[in-house]
Every structure is written in structure tokens, then in C-alpha cells.
Scaffold this motif. Structure first.
Motif, PDB file in Angstrom:
ATOM      1  N   ALA A  42       0.857  -1.192   0.000  1.00  0.00           N
ATOM      2  CA  ALA A  42       0.000   0.000   0.000  1.00  0.00           C
ATOM      3  C   ALA A  42       0.891   1.239   0.000  1.00  0.00           C
ATOM      4  CB  ALA A  42      -0.905   0.001   1.233  1.00  0.00           C
ATOM      5  N   PHE A  43       0.399   2.306  -0.624  1.00  0.00           N
ATOM      6  CA  PHE A  43       1.138   3.561  -0.695  1.00  0.00           C
ATOM      7  C   PHE A  43       0.403   4.627   0.088  1.00  0.00           C
ATOM      8  CE2 PHE A  43       2.621   1.093  -4.200  1.00  0.00           C
ATOM      9  CZ  PHE A  43       3.977   1.369  -4.245  1.00  0.00           C
ATOM     10  N   SER A  44       1.129   5.282   0.996  1.00  0.00           N
ATOM     11  CA  SER A  44       0.546   6.351   1.810  1.00  0.00           C
ATOM     12  C   SER A  44       0.219   7.541   0.920  1.00  0.00           C
ATOM     13  CB  SER A  44       1.527   6.769   2.905  1.00  0.00           C
ATOM     14  OG  SER A  44       2.611   7.479   2.330  1.00  0.00           O
ATOM     15  N   PRO A  45      -0.609   8.476   1.411  1.00  0.00           N
ATOM     16  CA  PRO A  45      -0.906   9.665   0.614  1.00  0.00           C
ATOM     17  C   PRO A  45       0.352  10.429   0.178  1.00  0.00           C
ATOM     18  CG  PRO A  45      -2.449   9.507   2.417  1.00  0.00           C
ATOM     19  CD  PRO A  45      -1.403   8.432   2.633  1.00  0.00           C
ATOM     20  N   VAL A 101      13.521  -2.829  11.106  1.00  0.00           N
ATOM     21  CA  VAL A 101      12.513  -3.256  12.073  1.00  0.00           C
ATOM     22  C   VAL A 101      11.135  -2.874  11.531  1.00  0.00           C
ATOM     23  CG1 VAL A 101      11.681  -2.935  14.426  1.00  0.00           C
ATOM     24  CG2 VAL A 101      14.125  -3.035  13.975  1.00  0.00           C
ATOM     25  N   ALA A 102      10.167  -3.751  11.713  1.00  0.00           N
ATOM     26  CA  ALA A 102       8.809  -3.494  11.244  1.00  0.00           C
ATOM     27  C   ALA A 102       8.217  -2.270  11.943  1.00  0.00           C
ATOM     28  CB  ALA A 102       7.929  -4.717  11.507  1.00  0.00           C
ATOM     29  N   VAL A 103       7.357  -1.551  11.235  1.00  0.00           N
ATOM     30  CA  VAL A 103       6.663  -0.422  11.865  1.00  0.00           C
ATOM     31  C   VAL A 103       5.464  -0.912  12.687  1.00  0.00           C
ATOM     32  CG1 VAL A 103       7.421   1.276  10.161  1.00  0.00           C
ATOM     33  CG2 VAL A 103       5.250   0.102   9.824  1.00  0.00           C
ATOM     34  N   TRP A 104       5.003  -2.141  12.404  1.00  0.00           N
ATOM     35  CA  TRP A 104       3.933  -2.757  13.180  1.00  0.00           C
ATOM     36  C   TRP A 104       4.130  -4.262  13.127  1.00  0.00           C
ATOM     37  CZ3 TRP A 104       0.300  -6.377  11.652  1.00  0.00           C
ATOM     38  CH2 TRP A 104      -0.707  -6.669  12.587  1.00  0.00           C
ATOM     39  N   SER A 105       3.845  -4.929  14.244  1.00  0.00           N
ATOM     40  CA  SER A 105       3.886  -6.379  14.313  1.00  0.00           C
ATOM     41  C   SER A 105       2.689  -6.859  15.124  1.00  0.00           C
ATOM     42  CB  SER A 105       5.185  -6.841  14.982  1.00  0.00           C
ATOM     43  OG  SER A 105       5.185  -8.235  15.143  1.00  0.00           O
ATOM     44  N   LYS A 137      -7.332 -14.425   9.100  1.00  0.00           N
ATOM     45  CA  LYS A 137      -7.550 -15.256  10.287  1.00  0.00           C
ATOM     46  C   LYS A 137      -8.285 -14.487  11.383  1.00  0.00           C
ATOM     47  CE  LYS A 137      -4.143 -16.788  13.120  1.00  0.00           C
ATOM     48  NZ  LYS A 137      -2.923 -17.512  13.500  1.00  0.00           N
ATOM     49  N   GLY A 138      -7.933 -13.232  11.549  1.00  0.00           N
ATOM     50  CA  GLY A 138      -8.571 -12.405  12.563  1.00  0.00           C
ATOM     51  C   GLY A 138      -9.948 -11.905  12.173  1.00  0.00           C
ATOM     52  N   ARG A 139     -10.340 -12.083  10.899  1.00  0.00           N
ATOM     53  CA  ARG A 139     -11.678 -11.727  10.392  1.00  0.00           C
ATOM     54  C   ARG A 139     -12.090 -10.319  10.795  1.00  0.00           C
ATOM     55  NH1 ARG A 139     -15.206 -17.185  10.436  1.00  0.00           N
ATOM     56  NH2 ARG A 139     -13.583 -18.527   9.653  1.00  0.00           N
ATOM     57  N   GLN A 140     -11.294  -9.352  10.320  1.00  0.00           N
ATOM     58  CA  GLN A 140     -11.538  -7.973  10.724  1.00  0.00           C
ATOM     59  C   GLN A 140     -10.939  -7.009   9.720  1.00  0.00           C
ATOM     60  OE1 GLN A 140      -7.899  -7.100  13.678  1.00  0.00           O
ATOM     61  NE2 GLN A 140      -9.174  -8.814  14.336  1.00  0.00           N
ATOM     62  N   LEU A 141     -11.334  -5.772   9.840  1.00  0.00           N
ATOM     63  CA  LEU A 141     -10.649  -4.670   9.186  1.00  0.00           C
ATOM     64  C   LEU A 141      -9.892  -3.965  10.290  1.00  0.00           C
ATOM     65  CD1 LEU A 141     -10.297  -3.018   6.521  1.00  0.00           C
ATOM     66  CD2 LEU A 141     -11.992  -1.460   7.487  1.00  0.00           C
ATOM     67  N   ARG A 142      -8.580  -3.907  10.167  1.00  0.00           N
ATOM     68  CA  ARG A 142      -7.752  -3.257  11.180  1.00  0.00           C
ATOM     69  C   ARG A 142      -7.228  -1.965  10.569  1.00  0.00           C
ATOM     70  NH1 ARG A 142      -4.251  -5.671  15.866  1.00  0.00           N
ATOM     71  NH2 ARG A 142      -6.093  -6.980  15.836  1.00  0.00           N
ATOM     72  N   VAL A 143      -7.346  -0.875  11.318  1.00  0.00           N
ATOM     73  CA  VAL A 143      -6.898   0.433  10.844  1.00  0.00           C
ATOM     74  C   VAL A 143      -5.689   0.864  11.669  1.00  0.00           C
ATOM     75  CG1 VAL A 143      -7.564   2.815  10.399  1.00  0.00           C
ATOM     76  CG2 VAL A 143      -9.284   0.998  10.199  1.00  0.00           C
ATOM     77  N   LEU A 144      -4.566   1.091  10.972  1.00  0.00           N
ATOM     78  CA  LEU A 144      -3.322   1.511  11.613  1.00  0.00           C
ATOM     79  C   LEU A 144      -3.046   2.969  11.242  1.00  0.00           C
ATOM     80  CD1 LEU A 144      -1.013  -1.532  10.720  1.00  0.00           C
ATOM     81  CD2 LEU A 144      -2.429  -1.227  12.761  1.00  0.00           C
ATOM     82  N   CYS A 145      -2.851   3.812  12.250  1.00  0.00           N
ATOM     83  CA  CYS A 145      -2.484   5.204  12.022  1.00  0.00           C
ATOM     84  C   CYS A 145      -1.019   5.373  12.395  1.00  0.00           C
ATOM     85  CB  CYS A 145      -3.377   6.142  12.831  1.00  0.00           C
ATOM     86  SG  CYS A 145      -5.119   6.012  12.355  1.00  0.00           S
ATOM     87  N   PHE A 146      -0.281   6.103  11.570  1.00  0.00           N
ATOM     88  CA  PHE A 146       1.167   6.210  11.699  1.00  0.00           C
ATOM     89  C   PHE A 146       1.599   7.566  12.237  1.00  0.00           C
ATOM     90  CE2 PHE A 146       0.334   2.976   8.574  1.00  0.00           C
ATOM     91  CZ  PHE A 146       1.245   1.979   8.888  1.00  0.00           C
ATOM     92  N   VAL A 153       3.533   3.085  14.536  1.00  0.00           N
ATOM     93  CA  VAL A 153       2.074   3.151  14.614  1.00  0.00           C
ATOM     94  C   VAL A 153       1.694   3.887  15.890  1.00  0.00           C
ATOM     95  CG1 VAL A 153      -0.011   1.746  14.891  1.00  0.00           C
ATOM     96  CG2 VAL A 153       1.729   1.091  13.224  1.00  0.00           C
ATOM     97  N   THR A 154       0.848   4.902  15.749  1.00  0.00           N
ATOM     98  CA  THR A 154       0.405   5.677  16.911  1.00  0.00           C
ATOM     99  C   THR A 154      -0.906   5.156  17.475  1.00  0.00           C
ATOM    100  OG1 THR A 154      -0.666   7.295  15.469  1.00  0.00           O
ATOM    101  CG2 THR A 154       1.611   7.761  16.165  1.00  0.00           C
ATOM    102  N   SER A 155      -1.716   4.497  16.625  1.00  0.00           N
ATOM    103  CA  SER A 155      -2.958   3.892  17.118  1.00  0.00           C
ATOM    104  C   SER A 155      -3.396   2.806  16.149  1.00  0.00           C
ATOM    105  CB  SER A 155      -4.069   4.939  17.264  1.00  0.00           C
ATOM    106  OG  SER A 155      -4.487   5.410  16.001  1.00  0.00           O
TER     107      SER A 155
END
Length: 181
Positions: A42-45, A101-105, A137-146, A153-155
Motif C-alpha cells: 500500500a502507498f501512503s498519501p 525493524v517493522a513499523v507494526w507487528s 484469520k482475525g476476520r476484521q478490518l484493522r486500521v493503523l495510524c502512523f 504506529v500511533t494507534s
């Protein structure tokens, strides 16, 4: 360096590598390496590229991509016979101290994220400029804010948990979010 497995490629319309990819001895199509199982990009704005990657039994990752960077996946055991050791960490900084290092894990257990997209604009309110990531597997839409640098990730928020396995999230030209199940 010549195998295309575990890599992100950057190519032109003829499938050839473009200037700025990883330097020799890497195959000229290789942009980044040391990935286990990239499911989406994915590409950020602002145009920053992020990979969305499956872990083994732990550590799904979102990685900010940089040309020529190593993301540290190396399933070979530290000693003994050569076999695929899934207990190795996703980002193995023992074997590859310079790995990014990953920005989110996800940590443990995995949730199996797949395709994602950045959403932006006033209609997205608190999620403006955040990554909307489909999860199998988690059956969700997860929203990560940077963070403003895009390096942490801040939230994170879990949304849409009642539609089964989500495979990809994409935006159309009207800024509507589509989810494939």
C-alpha cells in the motif's frame, strides 16, 4: 541475491528492473529482500510504500519499504542441518543486525493480514491518512495510524468483525472503501 523468492520487485511495463533498486549482486528487479510472505503493498498519501506480510505463528508485519533494504527473514537455523525453521523471528536481528525493524507487528498469535489501502480525506475523520488492512484469520478490518515520519504506529483500531475472512481493502475514485471476502 538472484532468487526472486522473499522479495519485493519494482519493474517497468516490460518486467525489467528500474534504476534505484537494490544494487549488484542483486537481480535488477529486486527492490527489497528478507521478506517471508508479503500479501499486499500500500502507498501512503505521501507516496511511501508499505508491505503487509504474514508471519509464521507470530509476528505478522507492516514494513516501510526502502530500496535495497533487508527485512530480516531468514528461516535457516543458527546451527545444525539446513531446514526451514519457522521458530526464527520475522526480523532476525541476530543474524542480520542491519535488518529494518517493522513499523507494526501482530506479536503472538498472528492474525494473517492481507491487502490494504490508505484512506484519506475529511470523510475518514480520525482515520485520515491511516492504513485500512484486511485480515484473514482475525476476520476484521484493522486500521493503523502512523506517526508523522511513518515509522511507527500511533494507534490501531479493529473494525468490521462480522463479515468473515477479509482478503483486501481498496478505494475507488470516489473514496469509497471496498472489501473482498
Amino acid at each position: 541475491p538472484t532468487s526472486l523468492g522473499g522479495k519485493v520487485l519494482r519493474v517497468d511495463t516490460n518486467g525489467q528492473g528500474v534504476p534505484g533498486n537494490a544494487p549488484a549482486p542483486f537481480n535488477p528487479r529486486i527492490y527489497t529482500y528478507g521478506h517471508r510472505n508479503v500479501q499486499g503493498i500500500a502507498f501512503s498519501p505521501g507516496g511511501k510504500a508499505y508491505s503487509i506480510e504474514h508471519g509464521t505463528d507470530r509476528d505478522d508485519e507492516v514494513n516501510r519499504l526502502f530500496a535495497g533494504a533487508n527485512y530480516g527473514w531468514d528461516p535457516r537455523p543458527l546451527s545444525g542441518p539446513s531446514f526451514y525453521d519457522e521458530s526464527r523471528p520475522m526480523t532476525d536481528r541476530v543474524r542480520h543486525p542491519g535488518a529494518r525493524v517493522a513499523v507494526w507487528s501482530s506479536g503472538n498469535p498472528t492474525i494473517a493480514p492481507s491487502g490494504g489501502t490508505f484512506v484519506s480525506g475529511p470523510r475518514w475523520k480520525g482515520f485520515d491518512r491511516c492504513l485500512a488492512m484486511a485480515v484473514l484469520k482475525g476476520r476484521q478490518l484493522r486500521v493503523l495510524c502512523f506517526s508523522s515520519t511513518g515509522m511507527s504506529v500511533t494507534s490501531q483500531t479493529v473494525r468490521i468483525t462480522d463479515r468473515g475472512r477479509l482478503r483486501v481493502a481498496v478505494l475507488n475514485t470516489n473514496n469509497n472503501l471496498y472489501l473482498a471476502t
